[in-house]
Design a protein around this motif. Structure first.
Motif, PDB file in Angstrom:
ATOM      1  N   THR A  81     -33.377  -2.836  30.827  1.00  0.00           N
ATOM      2  CA  THR A  81     -33.454  -1.460  30.350  1.00  0.00           C
ATOM      3  C   THR A  81     -32.865  -1.384  28.947  1.00  0.00           C
ATOM      4  O   THR A  81     -31.780  -1.903  28.694  1.00  0.00           O
ATOM      5  N   THR A  82     -33.583  -0.723  28.040  1.00  0.00           N
ATOM      6  CA  THR A  82     -33.049  -0.516  26.692  1.00  0.00           C
ATOM      7  C   THR A  82     -32.809   0.953  26.383  1.00  0.00           C
ATOM      8  O   THR A  82     -32.082   1.279  25.455  1.00  0.00           O
ATOM      9  N   ASN A  83     -33.412   1.862  27.143  1.00  0.00           N
ATOM     10  CA  ASN A  83     -33.196   3.285  26.911  1.00  0.00           C
ATOM     11  C   ASN A  83     -33.528   4.076  28.170  1.00  0.00           C
ATOM     12  O   ASN A  83     -34.417   3.697  28.935  1.00  0.00           O
ATOM     13  N   CYS A  84     -32.795   5.189  28.355  1.00  0.00           N
ATOM     14  CA  CYS A  84     -33.076   6.100  29.464  1.00  0.00           C
ATOM     15  C   CYS A  84     -32.681   7.512  29.062  1.00  0.00           C
ATOM     16  O   CYS A  84     -31.631   7.724  28.465  1.00  0.00           O
ATOM     17  N   SER A  85     -33.541   8.441  29.408  1.00  0.00           N
ATOM     18  CA  SER A  85     -33.231   9.860  29.305  1.00  0.00           C
ATOM     19  C   SER A  85     -33.590  10.457  30.656  1.00  0.00           C
ATOM     20  O   SER A  85     -34.700  10.254  31.144  1.00  0.00           O
ATOM     21  N   MET A 132     -37.941   6.017  30.587  1.00  0.00           N
ATOM     22  CA  MET A 132     -37.218   4.756  30.436  1.00  0.00           C
ATOM     23  C   MET A 132     -38.018   3.766  29.615  1.00  0.00           C
ATOM     24  O   MET A 132     -39.249   3.749  29.670  1.00  0.00           O
ATOM     25  N   THR A 133     -37.284   2.941  28.865  1.00  0.00           N
ATOM     26  CA  THR A 133     -37.889   1.861  28.091  1.00  0.00           C
ATOM     27  C   THR A 133     -37.264   0.548  28.529  1.00  0.00           C
ATOM     28  O   THR A 133     -36.042   0.459  28.687  1.00  0.00           O
ATOM     29  N   SER A 135     -37.156  -3.735  27.803  1.00  0.00           N
ATOM     30  CA  SER A 135     -37.431  -4.849  26.912  1.00  0.00           C
ATOM     31  C   SER A 135     -37.973  -6.000  27.759  1.00  0.00           C
ATOM     32  O   SER A 135     -37.386  -6.356  28.785  1.00  0.00           O
TER      33      SER A 135
END
Length: 140
Positions: A81-85, A132-133, A135
């Protein structure tokens, strides 16, 4: 687009690679760029007042995008995981399992972007939403 991993492949991968939490999640359905995952909710997932904790809902969103991504690219355990909101929209039904509906919106060579809606089983109103992003590790 074709699947690289089936429903059975994903559940077996979860059992083999993440035995510490594998019994908490179940892949219920998978199709290209989509997955439905169940979180089996127990007492350890509840906050005071009987609601499901935010970290539990985050874990479901996280594993959902991870598994939906792997369904498309194959068993790459090092995707991260590289990003989450995340938006928490309403209190989940006390005692109900949670279900995620996950769509992969973009699948590139190094990044996967997904959208997750989380529902209490038995209710068609979402309790949370996550973007979510991930990698994707490079091929060696």
């Amino acid at each position: 687009m074709q699947l690289a991993m089936t429903l059975d492949d994903l559940n077996a991968f979860l059992d083999a690679q993440f035995p510490q939490v594998a019994n908490e999640f179940e892949v219920m359905d998978v199709s290209p760029m989509h997955a439905t995952i169940r979180a089996n909710i127990g007492d350890k997932h509840l906050r005071p007042g009987g609601t499901v904790s935010g970290p539990t809902m985050f874990a479901l969103a996280d594993v959902s995008v991870y598994l939906a991504t792997l369904a498309m690219i194959g068993p790459k355990a090092l995707a991260v995981t590289t990003n989450c909101s995340m938006d928490f929209m309403r209190k989940p039904i006390a005692g109900a399992n949670l279900r995620s509906e996950t769509r992969i919106l973009k699948l590139g060579k190094v990044l996967a972007v997904g959208d997750v809606l989380i529902f209490s089983e038995g209710d068609d109103r979402p309790v949370a939403r996550a973007a979510m992003t991930y990698s994707i590790p490079p091929e060696r």
